[in-house]
Design a protein around this motif. Structure first.
Motif, PDB file in Angstrom:
ATOM      1  N   ALA A  11       0.821  -1.211   0.000  1.00  0.00           N
ATOM      2  CA  ALA A  11       0.000   0.000   0.000  1.00  0.00           C
ATOM      3  C   ALA A  11       0.857   1.264   0.000  1.00  0.00           C
ATOM      4  O   ALA A  11       0.356   2.349  -0.276  1.00  0.00           O
ATOM      5  N   PHE A  12       2.142   1.120   0.310  1.00  0.00           N
ATOM      6  CA  PHE A  12       3.021   2.291   0.396  1.00  0.00           C
ATOM      7  C   PHE A  12       4.054   2.350  -0.731  1.00  0.00           C
ATOM      8  O   PHE A  12       5.038   3.067  -0.621  1.00  0.00           O
ATOM      9  N   VAL A  13       3.824   1.623  -1.802  1.00  0.00           N
ATOM     10  CA  VAL A  13       4.751   1.671  -2.942  1.00  0.00           C
ATOM     11  C   VAL A  13       4.743   3.079  -3.527  1.00  0.00           C
ATOM     12  O   VAL A  13       3.692   3.648  -3.800  1.00  0.00           O
ATOM     13  N   GLY A  14       5.930   3.657  -3.673  1.00  0.00           N
ATOM     14  CA  GLY A  14       6.057   4.989  -4.236  1.00  0.00           C
ATOM     15  C   GLY A  14       5.871   6.106  -3.228  1.00  0.00           C
ATOM     16  O   GLY A  14       5.867   7.272  -3.601  1.00  0.00           O
ATOM     17  N   LEU A  15       5.690   5.768  -1.963  1.00  0.00           N
ATOM     18  CA  LEU A  15       5.517   6.770  -0.909  1.00  0.00           C
ATOM     19  C   LEU A  15       6.647   6.634   0.111  1.00  0.00           C
ATOM     20  O   LEU A  15       7.310   5.596   0.172  1.00  0.00           O
ATOM     21  N   PRO A  16       6.853   7.656   0.923  1.00  0.00           N
ATOM     22  CA  PRO A  16       7.878   7.535   1.983  1.00  0.00           C
ATOM     23  C   PRO A  16       7.548   6.398   2.942  1.00  0.00           C
ATOM     24  O   PRO A  16       6.393   6.013   3.114  1.00  0.00           O
ATOM     25  N   THR A  17       8.578   5.891   3.558  1.00  0.00           N
ATOM     26  CA  THR A  17       8.425   4.765   4.476  1.00  0.00           C
ATOM     27  C   THR A  17       7.532   5.139   5.652  1.00  0.00           C
ATOM     28  O   THR A  17       7.727   6.187   6.271  1.00  0.00           O
ATOM     29  N   PRO A  18       6.546   4.296   5.974  1.00  0.00           N
ATOM     30  CA  PRO A  18       5.701   4.605   7.129  1.00  0.00           C
ATOM     31  C   PRO A  18       6.506   4.551   8.429  1.00  0.00           C
ATOM     32  O   PRO A  18       7.539   3.886   8.517  1.00  0.00           O
ATOM     33  N   SER A  19       6.015   5.233   9.426  1.00  0.00           N
ATOM     34  CA  SER A  19       6.740   5.324  10.696  1.00  0.00           C
ATOM     35  C   SER A  19       6.834   3.973  11.403  1.00  0.00           C
ATOM     36  O   SER A  19       7.638   3.820  12.316  1.00  0.00           O
ATOM     37  N   LEU A  20       6.043   3.003  10.993  1.00  0.00           N
ATOM     38  CA  LEU A  20       6.130   1.668  11.601  1.00  0.00           C
ATOM     39  C   LEU A  20       7.517   1.059  11.421  1.00  0.00           C
ATOM     40  O   LEU A  20       7.971   0.272  12.245  1.00  0.00           O
ATOM     41  N   TYR A  21       8.186   1.413  10.335  1.00  0.00           N
ATOM     42  CA  TYR A  21       9.454   0.782  10.000  1.00  0.00           C
ATOM     43  C   TYR A  21      10.662   1.662  10.302  1.00  0.00           C
ATOM     44  O   TYR A  21      11.780   1.269  10.034  1.00  0.00           O
ATOM     45  N   GLN A  22      10.417   2.863  10.813  1.00  0.00           N
ATOM     46  CA  GLN A  22      11.540   3.718  11.186  1.00  0.00           C
ATOM     47  C   GLN A  22      12.145   3.177  12.481  1.00  0.00           C
ATOM     48  O   GLN A  22      11.417   2.823  13.407  1.00  0.00           O
ATOM     49  N   PRO A  23      13.468   3.117  12.552  1.00  0.00           N
ATOM     50  CA  PRO A  23      14.080   2.620  13.775  1.00  0.00           C
ATOM     51  C   PRO A  23      13.764   3.534  14.953  1.00  0.00           C
ATOM     52  O   PRO A  23      13.735   4.752  14.815  1.00  0.00           O
ATOM     53  N   VAL A  24      13.521   2.918  16.086  1.00  0.00           N
ATOM     54  CA  VAL A  24      13.222   3.669  17.299  1.00  0.00           C
ATOM     55  C   VAL A  24      14.534   4.190  17.870  1.00  0.00           C
ATOM     56  O   VAL A  24      15.480   3.423  18.077  1.00  0.00           O
ATOM     57  N   ARG A  25      14.586   5.474  18.105  1.00  0.00           N
ATOM     58  CA  ARG A  25      15.801   6.074  18.642  1.00  0.00           C
ATOM     59  C   ARG A  25      15.832   5.856  20.141  1.00  0.00           C
ATOM     60  O   ARG A  25      14.920   6.273  20.852  1.00  0.00           O
ATOM     61  N   ARG A  26      16.858   5.170  20.581  1.00  0.00           N
ATOM     62  CA  ARG A  26      16.981   4.894  22.010  1.00  0.00           C
ATOM     63  C   ARG A  26      17.578   6.103  22.716  1.00  0.00           C
ATOM     64  O   ARG A  26      18.566   6.666  22.257  1.00  0.00           O
ATOM     65  N   PRO A  27      16.996   6.479  23.831  1.00  0.00           N
ATOM     66  CA  PRO A  27      17.569   7.608  24.560  1.00  0.00           C
ATOM     67  C   PRO A  27      18.908   7.205  25.183  1.00  0.00           C
ATOM     68  O   PRO A  27      19.071   6.072  25.636  1.00  0.00           O
ATOM     69  N   THR A  28      19.824   8.148  25.161  1.00  0.00           N
ATOM     70  CA  THR A  28      21.098   7.854  25.793  1.00  0.00           C
ATOM     71  C   THR A  28      20.892   7.856  27.295  1.00  0.00           C
ATOM     72  O   THR A  28      20.189   8.704  27.845  1.00  0.00           O
ATOM     73  N   GLY A  29      21.487   6.908  27.938  1.00  0.00           N
ATOM     74  CA  GLY A  29      21.313   6.786  29.365  1.00  0.00           C
ATOM     75  C   GLY A  29      22.275   7.665  30.133  1.00  0.00           C
ATOM     76  O   GLY A  29      22.949   8.541  29.596  1.00  0.00           O
ATOM     77  N   ARG A  30      22.322   7.416  31.390  1.00  0.00           N
ATOM     78  CA  ARG A  30      23.208   8.180  32.261  1.00  0.00           C
ATOM     79  C   ARG A  30      24.624   7.646  32.212  1.00  0.00           C
ATOM     80  O   ARG A  30      25.490   8.153  32.907  1.00  0.00           O
ATOM     81  N   TRP A  31      24.875   6.661  31.391  1.00  0.00           N
ATOM     82  CA  TRP A  31      26.213   6.079  31.349  1.00  0.00           C
ATOM     83  C   TRP A  31      27.237   7.087  30.849  1.00  0.00           C
ATOM     84  O   TRP A  31      28.405   7.022  31.231  1.00  0.00           O
ATOM     85  N   ARG A  32      26.842   8.028  29.994  1.00  0.00           N
ATOM     86  CA  ARG A  32      27.793   9.041  29.536  1.00  0.00           C
ATOM     87  C   ARG A  32      28.244   9.919  30.692  1.00  0.00           C
ATOM     88  O   ARG A  32      29.399  10.288  30.785  1.00  0.00           O
ATOM     89  N   TRP A  33      27.295  10.260  31.569  1.00  0.00           N
ATOM     90  CA  TRP A  33      27.673  11.081  32.714  1.00  0.00           C
ATOM     91  C   TRP A  33      28.513  10.269  33.696  1.00  0.00           C
ATOM     92  O   TRP A  33      29.416  10.814  34.353  1.00  0.00           O
ATOM     93  N   ALA A  34      28.238   8.981  33.796  1.00  0.00           N
ATOM     94  CA  ALA A  34      29.079   8.125  34.648  1.00  0.00           C
ATOM     95  C   ALA A  34      30.497   8.054  34.086  1.00  0.00           C
ATOM     96  O   ALA A  34      31.482   8.087  34.843  1.00  0.00           O
ATOM     97  N   ALA A  35      30.615   7.994  32.772  1.00  0.00           N
ATOM     98  CA  ALA A  35      31.939   7.990  32.153  1.00  0.00           C
ATOM     99  C   ALA A  35      32.640   9.328  32.382  1.00  0.00           C
ATOM    100  O   ALA A  35      33.857   9.370  32.598  1.00  0.00           O
ATOM    101  N   PHE A  36      31.876  10.418  32.366  1.00  0.00           N
ATOM    102  CA  PHE A  36      32.455  11.730  32.653  1.00  0.00           C
ATOM    103  C   PHE A  36      33.000  11.784  34.078  1.00  0.00           C
ATOM    104  O   PHE A  36      34.105  12.281  34.312  1.00  0.00           O
ATOM    105  N   VAL A  37      32.246  11.265  35.032  1.00  0.00           N
ATOM    106  CA  VAL A  37      32.716  11.236  36.424  1.00  0.00           C
ATOM    107  C   VAL A  37      33.986  10.398  36.530  1.00  0.00           C
ATOM    108  O   VAL A  37      34.944  10.770  37.221  1.00  0.00           O
TER     109      VAL A  37
END
Length: 157
Positions: free
Chosen positions: A82-108
């Motif tokens: 149903a989506f031939v010729g159209l932009p990819t539906p959001s169902l198939y976009q990769p979910v962006r994972r939030p960065t955790g607090r591990w970066r701040w732990a690495a900073f410490v």
């Protein structure tokens, strides 16, 4: 004769990033191709088609035809038709994972590693050894500043 422009490294990196994103989307489509659709996924598909109609990519007849395809779809493979010729539906976009607090732990951790060297630089400065103070004091400051910038950059994504 065709004029060739020099290729900039930034252009190549942008193309590589776009190709990588597209490869992830294609892989996500393949993974779920044989999985049955839920009512929520059908609703999202119809919403996506409605958005494409609002943008002017579809006329009314084409919208109705594609909505019927979504309603009749059993698996994700049928939905993709149903989506031939159209932009990819959001169902198939990769979910962006939030960065955790591990970066701040690495900073410490970086601060803890840099602190003894900085204190040693201060000690040299107190006893009149400016060159040794610079050698031991400035790199830990730079290290800490870079670690802070890196940790803050991850929080902004």
């Amino acid at each position: 004769m065709v004029e060739r422009r020099p290729v900039k490294p930034a252009d190549l990196m942008g193309r590589a990033a776009a190709a990588g994103q597209e490869a992830r989307v294609v892989a996500a489509r393949r993974r779920v191709a044989n999985i049955r659709l839920t009512d929520e996924e059908r609703r999202v598909g119809i919403d996506e088609l409605s958005e494409q109609f609002a943008l002017g990519r579809l006329d009314e007849d084409e919208l109705h035809r594609r909505v019927d395809l979504v309603q009749e779809a059993v698996t994700h493979a049928h939905l993709q038709q149903a989506f031939v010729g159209l932009p990819t539906p959001s169902l198939y976009q990769p979910v962006r994972r939030p960065t955790g607090r591990w970066r701040w732990a690495a900073f410490v951790g970086a601060v803890w590693v840099a602190a003894p060297f900085f204190l040693l630089g201060l000690l040299f400065l107190v006893f009149g050894r400016e060159v040794a103070a610079a050698i031991f004091g400035i790199p830990p400051l730079l290290w800490t500043a870079l670690a802070f910038r890196w940790a803050r950059q991850g929080a902004n994504r």
